[in-house]
Motif scaffolding. Structure first.
Motif, short mmCIF file in Angstrom:
data_model
loop_
_atom_site.label_atom_id
_atom_site.label_comp_id
_atom_site.label_asym_id
_atom_site.label_seq_id
_atom_site.Cartn_x
_atom_site.Cartn_y
_atom_site.Cartn_z
N THR A 127 0.82 -1.22 0.00
CA THR A 127 0.00 0.00 0.00
C THR A 127 0.85 1.27 0.00
O THR A 127 0.40 2.32 -0.43
CB THR A 127 -0.94 0.02 1.22
OG1 THR A 127 -0.18 -0.17 2.42
CG2 THR A 127 -1.97 -1.10 1.11
N GLY A 128 2.10 1.17 0.48
CA GLY A 128 2.96 2.34 0.46
C GLY A 128 3.31 2.79 -0.95
O GLY A 128 3.63 3.96 -1.17
N MET A 129 3.24 1.89 -1.90
CA MET A 129 3.54 2.21 -3.29
C MET A 129 2.27 2.38 -4.13
O MET A 129 2.32 2.42 -5.36
CB MET A 129 4.40 1.10 -3.90
CG MET A 129 5.77 0.98 -3.27
SD MET A 129 6.77 2.46 -3.53
CE MET A 129 8.30 1.98 -2.69
N ALA A 130 1.13 2.51 -3.47
CA ALA A 130 -0.15 2.61 -4.19
C ALA A 130 -0.20 3.84 -5.10
O ALA A 130 -0.91 3.83 -6.11
CB ALA A 130 -1.30 2.66 -3.19
N GLY A 131 0.53 4.89 -4.76
CA GLY A 131 0.50 6.11 -5.53
C GLY A 131 0.98 5.97 -6.95
O GLY A 131 0.76 6.87 -7.78
N LEU B 9 -4.35 -0.05 8.80
CA LEU B 9 -3.05 0.55 8.51
C LEU B 9 -2.85 0.68 7.01
O LEU B 9 -2.34 1.70 6.52
CB LEU B 9 -1.94 -0.31 9.12
CG LEU B 9 -0.52 0.25 9.02
CD1 LEU B 9 -0.37 1.49 9.89
CD2 LEU B 9 0.50 -0.81 9.44
N GLY B 10 -3.25 -0.34 6.26
CA GLY B 10 -3.10 -0.32 4.80
C GLY B 10 -3.92 0.78 4.15
O GLY B 10 -3.47 1.44 3.21
N VAL B 11 -5.13 1.02 4.65
CA VAL B 11 -5.97 2.09 4.12
C VAL B 11 -5.29 3.44 4.28
O VAL B 11 -5.24 4.25 3.35
CB VAL B 11 -7.35 2.09 4.83
CG1 VAL B 11 -8.13 3.36 4.49
CG2 VAL B 11 -8.15 0.86 4.42
N SER B 12 -4.75 3.68 5.47
CA SER B 12 -4.10 4.97 5.73
C SER B 12 -2.82 5.12 4.92
O SER B 12 -2.50 6.21 4.42
CB SER B 12 -3.82 5.13 7.23
OG SER B 12 -3.10 4.02 7.73
N LEU B 13 -2.06 4.04 4.77
CA LEU B 13 -0.83 4.10 3.99
C LEU B 13 -1.12 4.39 2.52
O LEU B 13 -0.42 5.18 1.88
CB LEU B 13 -0.07 2.78 4.10
CG LEU B 13 0.82 2.59 5.33
CD1 LEU B 13 1.30 1.16 5.43
CD2 LEU B 13 2.01 3.53 5.25
N ALA C 79 -3.72 5.99 1.30
CA ALA C 79 -4.15 7.39 1.19
C ALA C 79 -2.96 8.34 1.22
O ALA C 79 -2.88 9.29 0.43
CB ALA C 79 -5.13 7.72 2.32
N LEU C 80 -2.02 8.08 2.12
CA LEU C 80 -0.81 8.92 2.19
C LEU C 80 0.03 8.78 0.93
O LEU C 80 0.63 9.75 0.44
CB LEU C 80 0.03 8.53 3.41
CG LEU C 80 -0.43 9.08 4.75
CD1 LEU C 80 0.45 8.52 5.87
CD2 LEU C 80 -0.37 10.60 4.77
N SER C 81 0.09 7.57 0.39
CA SER C 81 0.86 7.34 -0.83
C SER C 81 0.30 8.15 -1.99
O SER C 81 1.05 8.76 -2.77
CB SER C 81 0.85 5.84 -1.18
OG SER C 81 1.61 5.59 -2.34
#
Length: 241
Positions: A63-67, A137-141, A143-145
């Motif tokens: 999820t950190g690389m979702a962006g 945690l994955g949802v928030s990560l 969104a931040l990404s």
């Protein structure tokens, strides 16, 4: 907004399922650590200690690389065309975030299936509570990404996120508990919110539920989710206004 979120989520899921190999590739690194490092780790530790660390690693990497999705949409002009639609800006974000979260859940199930085959014996209540914690945690990560992807040069997204994710994984204690680290490194690791989530996961996977560690992990996850969704929504709304 709920209908628009569902439409965008369903559209994203179709695209994700058309590239099933991508889901597996996203889980390859934690699986390699599980298969190649796990048997060594269990000579002095337990699967219930190692697997939560690999779950945190998977969450950060996935999820950190979702962006990346928004980066490609900006390049192809898709994001520009979306801006002129009457769809809710929050729905535009949530549809994407939920798709990324579903991908994470599938990867987690794959990782846990292999872990149980190797010897993981986490209790069902602890396993379920841990998965809920990681999904939030994955949802928030995610969104931040998306927020990062929309606020920096698209060519910088990959190096910036890679530079941020790697130390976060290491400082969380994913591979070895930070209690084994030198004092200065252990002190620095308290800056990372993922350390608290990971320690809560390890308690849950060991059948310890009502502990201060679990309570702190839940609180940190809730705060991180509130911050992540707030920042992600504001940036996404501003960039698509």
């Amino acid at each position: 907004m709920l209908r628009e979120t569902w439409v965008l989520f369903r559209h994203g899921v179709r695209g994700t399922l058309q590239q099933k190999i991508g889901i597996v590739i996203g889980a390859i690194q934690p699986l390699l650590f599980l298969v190649l490092f796990g048997p060594i780790f269990t000579t002095f530790g337990t699967w219930e200690t190692l697997v939560p660390g690999l779950i945190i690693q998977l969450g950060l990497m996935s999820t950190g690389m979702a962006g990346f999705g928004v980066v490609f949409e900006k390049r192809s002009g898709v994001l520009e065309r979306i801006r002129v639609t009457p769809a809710s800006r929050l729905a535009l974000l949530l549809g994407r975030v939920l798709n990324n979260t579903l991908t994470l859940v599938i990867q987690l199930v794959l990782l846990l299936a292999v872990a149980f085959a190797f010897g993981l014996r986490a209790p069902v209540p602890g396993l379920a509570a841990g998965l809920v914690l990681v999904v939030v945690l994955g949802v928030s990560l995610a969104a931040l990404s998306y927020a990062v992807a929309l606020t920096i040069n698209e060519q910088l997204f990959a190096p910036v996120m890679s530079t941020a994710v790697v130390p976060l994984v290491l400082l969380s204690g994913s591979f070895l508990p930070m209690s084994m680290a030198p004092g200065w490194l252990d002190a620095i690791s308290h800056i990372s919110p993922f350390r608290y989530v990971l320690e809560a996961l390890r308690d849950l996977f060991n059948g310890r539920y009502l502990t201060g560690t679990v309570g702190l992990g839940v609180a940190v996850t809730a705060v991180f989710a509130a911050v992540g969704l707030t920042v992600g929504t504001r940036v996404f709304s501003r960039q698509n206004a």
